[in-house]
Design a protein around this motif. Structure first.
Motif, PDB file in Angstrom:
ATOM      1  N   TYR A   5       0.703  -1.100   0.028  1.00  0.00           N
ATOM      2  CA  TYR A   5      -0.114   0.119  -0.010  1.00  0.00           C
ATOM      3  C   TYR A   5       0.824   1.163  -0.151  1.00  0.00           C
ATOM      4  CZ  TYR A   5      -2.524   3.676   2.281  1.00  0.00           C
ATOM      5  OH  TYR A   5      -3.426   4.822   2.772  1.00  0.00           O
ATOM      6  N   THR A   6       1.850   1.283   0.761  1.00  0.00           N
ATOM      7  CA  THR A   6       2.756   2.313   0.826  1.00  0.00           C
ATOM      8  C   THR A   6       3.380   2.927  -0.569  1.00  0.00           C
ATOM      9  OG1 THR A   6       4.766   1.201   1.565  1.00  0.00           O
ATOM     10  CG2 THR A   6       3.417   2.066   3.185  1.00  0.00           C
ATOM     11  N   TRP A   7       3.583   1.979  -1.320  1.00  0.00           N
ATOM     12  CA  TRP A   7       3.988   2.153  -2.701  1.00  0.00           C
ATOM     13  C   TRP A   7       3.157   2.433  -3.657  1.00  0.00           C
ATOM     14  CZ3 TRP A   7       9.139   3.465  -4.233  1.00  0.00           C
ATOM     15  CH2 TRP A   7      10.173   3.050  -3.079  1.00  0.00           C
ATOM     16  N   LEU A   8       2.188   1.517  -3.821  1.00  0.00           N
ATOM     17  CA  LEU A   8       1.220   1.585  -4.813  1.00  0.00           C
ATOM     18  C   LEU A   8       0.067   2.561  -4.615  1.00  0.00           C
ATOM     19  CD1 LEU A   8       0.444  -2.258  -5.486  1.00  0.00           C
ATOM     20  CD2 LEU A   8       2.290  -0.721  -6.665  1.00  0.00           C
ATOM     21  N   GLY A   9      -0.145   2.924  -3.516  1.00  0.00           N
ATOM     22  CA  GLY A   9      -1.019   3.889  -2.988  1.00  0.00           C
ATOM     23  C   GLY A   9      -0.603   5.475  -3.109  1.00  0.00           C
ATOM     24  N   ASN A  10       0.574   5.529  -2.953  1.00  0.00           N
ATOM     25  CA  ASN A  10       1.179   6.941  -3.302  1.00  0.00           C
ATOM     26  C   ASN A  10       0.975   7.258  -4.868  1.00  0.00           C
ATOM     27  OD1 ASN A  10       1.453   7.680  -0.697  1.00  0.00           O
ATOM     28  ND2 ASN A  10       3.560   7.999  -0.876  1.00  0.00           N
ATOM     29  N   LEU A  11       1.428   6.153  -5.576  1.00  0.00           N
ATOM     30  CA  LEU A  11       1.439   6.527  -7.101  1.00  0.00           C
ATOM     31  C   LEU A  11       0.165   6.228  -7.557  1.00  0.00           C
ATOM     32  CD1 LEU A  11       4.370   4.006  -7.943  1.00  0.00           C
ATOM     33  CD2 LEU A  11       3.821   6.211  -8.821  1.00  0.00           C
ATOM     34  N   TYR A  12      -0.812   5.564  -7.150  1.00  0.00           N
ATOM     35  CA  TYR A  12      -2.030   5.447  -7.760  1.00  0.00           C
ATOM     36  C   TYR A  12      -2.857   6.941  -7.528  1.00  0.00           C
ATOM     37  CZ  TYR A  12      -7.023   4.137  -8.859  1.00  0.00           C
ATOM     38  OH  TYR A  12      -8.254   3.983  -9.283  1.00  0.00           O
ATOM     39  N   ARG A  13      -2.677   7.485  -6.317  1.00  0.00           N
ATOM     40  CA  ARG A  13      -3.431   8.578  -5.820  1.00  0.00           C
ATOM     41  C   ARG A  13      -2.731   9.886  -6.706  1.00  0.00           C
ATOM     42  NH1 ARG A  13      -1.797   8.229  -1.267  1.00  0.00           N
ATOM     43  NH2 ARG A  13      -2.376   6.026  -0.101  1.00  0.00           N
ATOM     44  N   GLY A  14      -1.620   9.574  -7.335  1.00  0.00           N
ATOM     45  CA  GLY A  14      -1.109  10.971  -7.844  1.00  0.00           C
ATOM     46  C   GLY A  14      -0.285  11.715  -6.989  1.00  0.00           C
ATOM     47  N   GLU A  15       0.206  11.099  -6.183  1.00  0.00           N
ATOM     48  CA  GLU A  15       1.033  11.844  -4.849  1.00  0.00           C
ATOM     49  C   GLU A  15       2.776  11.548  -4.937  1.00  0.00           C
ATOM     50  OE1 GLU A  15      -0.744  11.038  -1.336  1.00  0.00           O
ATOM     51  OE2 GLU A  15      -2.492  11.759  -1.646  1.00  0.00           O
ATOM     52  N   ALA A  16       2.958  10.728  -6.246  1.00  0.00           N
ATOM     53  CA  ALA A  16       4.462  10.562  -6.178  1.00  0.00           C
ATOM     54  C   ALA A  16       4.855  10.800  -7.663  1.00  0.00           C
ATOM     55  CB  ALA A  16       4.525   9.045  -5.728  1.00  0.00           C
ATOM     56  N   TYR A  17       6.084  11.007  -7.627  1.00  0.00           N
ATOM     57  CA  TYR A  17       6.765  11.439  -8.911  1.00  0.00           C
ATOM     58  C   TYR A  17       6.041  12.292  -9.769  1.00  0.00           C
ATOM     59  CZ  TYR A  17       9.160   7.228  -6.987  1.00  0.00           C
ATOM     60  OH  TYR A  17       9.819   6.451  -6.250  1.00  0.00           O
ATOM     61  N   GLY A  18       5.400  13.401  -9.070  1.00  0.00           N
ATOM     62  CA  GLY A  18       4.988  14.451 -10.372  1.00  0.00           C
ATOM     63  C   GLY A  18       3.667  13.850 -10.799  1.00  0.00           C
ATOM     64  N   ASN A  19       3.672  14.015 -12.071  1.00  0.00           N
ATOM     65  CA  ASN A  19       2.448  13.546 -12.909  1.00  0.00           C
ATOM     66  C   ASN A  19       2.403  11.845 -13.312  1.00  0.00           C
ATOM     67  OD1 ASN A  19       4.246  13.667 -14.974  1.00  0.00           O
ATOM     68  ND2 ASN A  19       2.508  14.207 -16.348  1.00  0.00           N
ATOM     69  N   ALA A  20       3.161  11.223 -12.494  1.00  0.00           N
ATOM     70  CA  ALA A  20       3.606   9.826 -12.685  1.00  0.00           C
ATOM     71  C   ALA A  20       2.111   8.916 -12.942  1.00  0.00           C
ATOM     72  CB  ALA A  20       4.131   9.118 -11.506  1.00  0.00           C
ATOM     73  N   ALA A  21       1.130   9.097 -11.999  1.00  0.00           N
ATOM     74  CA  ALA A  21      -0.102   8.491 -12.319  1.00  0.00           C
ATOM     75  C   ALA A  21      -0.827   8.686 -13.557  1.00  0.00           C
ATOM     76  CB  ALA A  21      -1.109   8.995 -10.973  1.00  0.00           C
ATOM     77  N   GLU A  22      -0.742   9.847 -14.028  1.00  0.00           N
ATOM     78  CA  GLU A  22      -1.347  10.041 -15.397  1.00  0.00           C
ATOM     79  C   GLU A  22      -0.602   9.544 -16.394  1.00  0.00           C
ATOM     80  OE1 GLU A  22      -2.617  14.011 -18.136  1.00  0.00           O
ATOM     81  OE2 GLU A  22      -1.673  14.409 -16.378  1.00  0.00           O
ATOM     82  N   PHE A  23       0.991   9.852 -16.356  1.00  0.00           N
ATOM     83  CA  PHE A  23       1.728   9.229 -17.265  1.00  0.00           C
ATOM     84  C   PHE A  23       1.490   7.534 -17.367  1.00  0.00           C
ATOM     85  CE2 PHE A  23       6.155   7.397 -18.177  1.00  0.00           C
ATOM     86  CZ  PHE A  23       6.289   8.119 -19.411  1.00  0.00           C
ATOM     87  N   LEU A  24       1.475   6.912 -16.455  1.00  0.00           N
ATOM     88  CA  LEU A  24       1.430   5.323 -16.306  1.00  0.00           C
ATOM     89  C   LEU A  24      -0.234   5.031 -16.640  1.00  0.00           C
ATOM     90  CD1 LEU A  24       3.733   4.743 -13.458  1.00  0.00           C
ATOM     91  CD2 LEU A  24       3.980   4.593 -15.926  1.00  0.00           C
TER      92      LEU A  24
END
Length: 289
Positions: free
Chosen positions: A213-232
């Motif tokens: 959760y600590t890794w996938l959650g941050n990414l899924y919510r768009g809270e990690a690495y800038g616009n990574a959630a949109e990019f991926l």
């Protein structure tokens, strides 16, 4: 393309200037760089960490234990500012020779001992308190498998995708494509599993969920690495989204994400420390890494 190619020399040598924002702390050697003792609090567990995905695994676990009534799980959480090089002080290196957060000093028994690496800390606490870890196989083996899946896959997301997409001083297509593909594959692995089960290891919440959760959650919510959630295109993984939302709603998970955090508690020494935070912060999720 030829201008961007790199031909490795016969023998690699360390270039201290070629590290981007990490140039000041990364070296190809281990060990302490300065004499620096760690602070000690009054509780049985002394945690030295930072509110990164690996760090909050430990704080979420502690908060889950306390939420469940395990009062013997009280802990002091001391911040380790990795960009300042705190992880290379002699006291921290004694706890973790790998100089990575989190590191734990367990003083709950007659003889204090260290536990380092986030997966090891989760396992240690789960076994010690007999909580969030199934007692019997096959459920126990399934939990171990998903925990190790996360531990093994995190470097591809953090040191791979996150580094080349967000932190590297220059952007190159090959490494970004390589680790974007792998990050999406890992999300697909989780999404397919979560289409069959409520949580990763089955119908019950376990330490395997905390770790992932600590890794996938941050990414899924768009809270990690800038616009990574949109990019991926992470919105495609609807089962992961359902699972993230369910864990987001757990009070212990929300508290754990706020410990050793710039917008939450830099240090945590009592449950009352959370009373100093705005109510809306405790009811929501924090910004990621």
């Amino acid at each position: 393309m030829a201008d961007d190619s790199y031909t490795p020399p016969k023998v690699w040598t360390f270039d201290p200037e070629n590290g981007g924002q990490f140039a000041g702390i990364n070296r190809p050697t281990a060990g302490a760089r300065e004499e620096k003792e760690l602070p000690l609090g009054e509780h049985p567990f002394q945690l030295y960490s930072l509110g990164t995905p690996n760090g909050v695994k430990a704080t979420i676990m502690f908060e889950e234990l306390l939420e469940a009534g395990y009062s013997d799980a009280e802990y002091d959480a001391w911040i380790i500012k990795i960009f300042n090089g705190d992880q290379f002080g002699s006291g921290f290196v004694e706890l973790n020779p790998n100089s990575k957060i989190p590191a734990l000093l367990d003083r709950s028994g007659a003889r204090p001992f260290r536990v380092f690496e986030s997966g090891a800390i989760l396992l240690h606490l789960a076994e010690k308190f007999d909580y969030l870890l199934p007692k019997e196989n096959p459920a126990r083996a399934e939990c171990f498998s998903w925990l190790m899946w996360q531990v093994g896959s995190a470097p591809a997301i953090g040191g791979g995708f996150g580094h080349f997409y967000n932190y590297a001083p220059e952007r190159y297509k090959y490494p970004i494509d390589r680790y974007s593909m792998e990050t999406k594959r890992l999300f697909d692995v989780a999404d397919r599993q979560l289409a069959k089960t409520r949580f990763l290891a089955g119908d019950d919440y376990t330490i395997a969920d905390i770790a992932s959760y600590t890794w996938l959650g941050n990414l899924y919510r768009g809270e990690a690495y800038g616009n990574a959630a949109e990019f991926l295109s992470l919105h495609e993984y609807e089962n992961v989204g359902r699972w993230v939302g369910e864990i987001d709603s757990r009070p212990a998970a929300r508290r754990g994400k706020l410990v050793n955090s710039q917008i939450g508690l830099e240090e945590r020494h009592s449950a009352k420390d959370f009373d100093t935070l705005p109510k809306e912060l405790l009811e929501g999720v924090t910004k990621g890494f």
